[in-house]
Design a protein around this motif. Sequence first.
Motif, PDB file in Angstrom:
ATOM      1  N   LEU A  94       8.903  47.809 -71.555  1.00 56.83           N
ATOM      2  CA  LEU A  94       8.672  48.002 -70.130  1.00 56.83           C
ATOM      3  C   LEU A  94       7.898  49.298 -69.872  1.00 56.83           C
ATOM      4  N   GLN A  95       8.233  50.344 -70.602  1.00 63.37           N
ATOM      5  CA  GLN A  95       7.513  51.610 -70.476  1.00 63.37           C
ATOM      6  C   GLN A  95       6.040  51.425 -70.832  1.00 63.37           C
ATOM      7  N   ARG A  96       5.772  50.720 -71.914  1.00 61.39           N
ATOM      8  CA  ARG A  96       4.391  50.516 -72.354  1.00 61.39           C
ATOM      9  C   ARG A  96       3.600  49.684 -71.349  1.00 61.39           C
ATOM     10  N   ARG A  97       4.215  48.636 -70.837  1.00 59.98           N
ATOM     11  CA  ARG A  97       3.535  47.804 -69.841  1.00 59.98           C
ATOM     12  C   ARG A  97       3.241  48.597 -68.573  1.00 59.98           C
ATOM     13  N   ALA A  98       4.205  49.432 -68.171  1.00 55.56           N
ATOM     14  CA  ALA A  98       3.992  50.249 -66.970  1.00 55.56           C
ATOM     15  C   ALA A  98       2.844  51.234 -67.192  1.00 55.56           C
ATOM     16  N   TRP A  99       2.802  51.856 -68.365  1.00 52.96           N
ATOM     17  CA  TRP A  99       1.754  52.827 -68.678  1.00 52.96           C
ATOM     18  C   TRP A  99       0.382  52.163 -68.705  1.00 52.96           C
ATOM     19  N   LEU A 100       0.318  50.917 -69.208  1.00 53.16           N
ATOM     20  CA  LEU A 100      -0.947  50.176 -69.284  1.00 53.16           C
ATOM     21  C   LEU A 100      -1.262  49.400 -68.003  1.00 53.16           C
ATOM     22  N   ARG A 101      -0.373  49.526 -67.014  1.00 57.18           N
ATOM     23  CA  ARG A 101      -0.514  48.809 -65.745  1.00 57.18           C
ATOM     24  C   ARG A 101      -0.571  47.293 -65.960  1.00 57.18           C
ATOM     25  N   PRO A 104       4.482  42.635 -64.936  1.00 56.55           N
ATOM     26  CA  PRO A 104       4.479  41.392 -64.149  1.00 56.55           C
ATOM     27  C   PRO A 104       5.114  41.660 -62.784  1.00 56.55           C
ATOM     28  N   ASP A 105       4.344  42.274 -61.892  1.00 57.03           N
ATOM     29  CA  ASP A 105       4.895  42.786 -60.636  1.00 57.03           C
ATOM     30  C   ASP A 105       5.675  41.747 -59.842  1.00 57.03           C
ATOM     31  N   GLU A 106       5.094  40.573 -59.654  1.00 55.96           N
ATOM     32  CA  GLU A 106       5.757  39.559 -58.825  1.00 55.96           C
ATOM     33  C   GLU A 106       7.084  39.121 -59.440  1.00 55.96           C
ATOM     34  N   LEU A 107       7.099  38.962 -60.775  1.00 56.95           N
ATOM     35  CA  LEU A 107       8.328  38.529 -61.436  1.00 56.95           C
ATOM     36  C   LEU A 107       9.414  39.601 -61.333  1.00 56.95           C
ATOM     37  N   LEU A 108       9.029  40.858 -61.527  1.00 53.38           N
ATOM     38  CA  LEU A 108      10.013  41.936 -61.441  1.00 53.38           C
ATOM     39  C   LEU A 108      10.517  42.113 -60.012  1.00 53.38           C
ATOM     40  N   PHE A 109       9.629  41.942 -59.047  1.00 51.52           N
ATOM     41  CA  PHE A 109      10.037  42.030 -57.645  1.00 51.52           C
ATOM     42  C   PHE A 109      11.055  40.933 -57.327  1.00 51.52           C
ATOM     43  N   MET A 136      14.704  53.518 -65.640  1.00 49.61           N
ATOM     44  CA  MET A 136      13.368  52.943 -65.447  1.00 49.61           C
ATOM     45  C   MET A 136      12.814  53.178 -64.049  1.00 49.61           C
ATOM     46  N   LEU A 137      13.638  53.626 -63.118  1.00 42.96           N
ATOM     47  CA  LEU A 137      13.126  53.926 -61.782  1.00 42.96           C
ATOM     48  C   LEU A 137      12.168  55.117 -61.816  1.00 42.96           C
ATOM     49  N   ALA A 138      12.164  55.846 -62.909  1.00 43.27           N
ATOM     50  CA  ALA A 138      11.256  56.983 -63.048  1.00 43.27           C
ATOM     51  C   ALA A 138       9.796  56.535 -63.109  1.00 43.27           C
ATOM     52  N   ARG A 139       9.559  55.275 -63.468  1.00 43.71           N
ATOM     53  CA  ARG A 139       8.195  54.735 -63.455  1.00 43.71           C
ATOM     54  C   ARG A 139       7.838  54.386 -62.021  1.00 43.71           C
ATOM     55  N   THR A 140       6.838  55.042 -61.481  1.00 43.68           N
ATOM     56  CA  THR A 140       6.482  54.867 -60.065  1.00 43.68           C
ATOM     57  C   THR A 140       6.181  53.418 -59.728  1.00 43.68           C
ATOM     58  N   SER A 141       5.502  52.717 -60.648  1.00 39.16           N
ATOM     59  CA  SER A 141       5.157  51.317 -60.386  1.00 39.16           C
ATOM     60  C   SER A 141       6.403  50.456 -60.229  1.00 39.16           C
ATOM     61  N   LEU A 142       7.439  50.740 -61.023  1.00 41.84           N
ATOM     62  CA  LEU A 142       8.691  50.000 -60.893  1.00 41.84           C
ATOM     63  C   LEU A 142       9.460  50.432 -59.654  1.00 41.84           C
ATOM     64  N   ALA A 143       9.406  51.713 -59.352  1.00 36.82           N
ATOM     65  CA  ALA A 143      10.105  52.222 -58.168  1.00 36.82           C
ATOM     66  C   ALA A 143       9.575  51.534 -56.911  1.00 36.82           C
ATOM     67  N   LYS A 148      10.657  48.146 -52.404  1.00 35.18           N
ATOM     68  CA  LYS A 148      10.200  47.026 -51.582  1.00 35.18           C
ATOM     69  C   LYS A 148      11.266  45.925 -51.524  1.00 35.18           C
ATOM     70  N   ALA A 149      11.907  45.655 -52.663  1.00 37.81           N
ATOM     71  CA  ALA A 149      12.957  44.625 -52.703  1.00 37.81           C
ATOM     72  C   ALA A 149      14.146  45.026 -51.834  1.00 37.81           C
ATOM     73  N   ILE A 150      14.523  46.303 -51.870  1.00 39.37           N
ATOM     74  CA  ILE A 150      15.630  46.776 -51.034  1.00 39.37           C
ATOM     75  C   ILE A 150      15.263  46.645 -49.563  1.00 39.37           C
ATOM     76  N   GLU A 151      14.035  47.029 -49.236  1.00 35.23           N
ATOM     77  CA  GLU A 151      13.590  46.938 -47.840  1.00 35.23           C
ATOM     78  C   GLU A 151      13.590  45.491 -47.370  1.00 35.23           C
ATOM     79  N   ARG A 152      13.118  44.587 -48.213  1.00 36.72           N
ATOM     80  CA  ARG A 152      13.067  43.162 -47.846  1.00 36.72           C
ATOM     81  C   ARG A 152      14.463  42.555 -47.699  1.00 36.72           C
TER      82      ARG A 152
END
Length: 265
Positions: A94-101, A104-109, A136-143, A148-152
Motif C-alpha cells: 500500500l505504501q508503494r502504490r501510494a508513493w507511485l500514485r 485503487p482510489d475508488e475501491l479503497l473509498f 496508513m492515514l499518514a499517506r495523504t492520498s489515503l487520508a 471523504k468516506a466519513i463525510e459521505r
Amino acid sequence: MKRITLGALDYGLAFGVDRALRELVEQGRLSALGAMVATDLWPREFRPLQETAQKVGKRALFGVTIAFSGDRVVPVSARMQETYGDRMFTREQLQRRAWLRLLPDELLFEEAQAQLARYSVLMKRQPDFVAVREGMLARTSLARLVFKAIERADFAVPPLVISPVRSGLKTLRLARLAAAHGLKMLGKADPLPETDDPEELHRLLHNHFDGMKELSFVAAIPGHADDRLRRDEPRRKVAIRECQYEVLASDRFFHTLEKKDVFLN
C-alpha cells in the motif's frame, strides 16, 4: 489535571484480546476502544461490545479502526472482494502504490464506506472516532479517501480522527485536510512502553505521561493469551499484551495516574 485518551484499536483480533479490552473499558482503565470490523471474529464479537458500550455510556469512546492492510483482515466491500479476493494489501504494498500514485482510489473509498457502515449497522450507533490500521492515514492520498468516506457517511456528530503521527508538518497538513471535511484530529502521543515485565512497565509509566499535550491519544495493546493469539503472534508480543493487561488492571496503575494528576478522558 491533564486529560489523555488511553485506548486500544484492535478489538476483533482474538477472543482473548476482546475479552481483556471489554474488561478494562468497563473498569475505567481504558477510555477508548476501536473495533476492526474486517476480521472474521467481528460478526460474533460485536454483540458483547454492544453490551459494554451500553454499560459504559459516555465514560469511554467507541470507534472503528479501518483496515486497508495487514494480516487477519479481509475486504468488506463487494468490489474489493471481487478484485482482491480474501486478502488485504500488505503495508509495504500500500505504501508503494501510494508513493507511485497507483492506489485503487475508488475501491479503497468503497472499502472505507463499507467498514464504516458495517460498524454503524451492527453496533447500532455511529463511531465516536475513526482510526486507520498500521498508520496508513499518514499517506495523504489515503487520508483524503478516508475523510471523504466519513463525510459521505453523514453522521449526526462527526467522529474524531486519530492522528497517525505525533508531530511535525505532516500533523498540521492532516489537521487542515481533516478540517476541510468538517473533522477534528485527536493528537497522537507515545504508546505504552512495550515490555513483558510488569514491574518495569509500572516504573516506566511513572513518567510516561509527562509532557503530553491535553487529550493526546495513547495506544495500548493489552490482551489475554488464547490459542489464536499464540498461533498468530510472536511469543514476545503476546507477553507484552499480558503485561499491559496486568498493569492496567492493577490498583497501582490508578495510583500512578492520581500521583501524576492524569485523568483518562
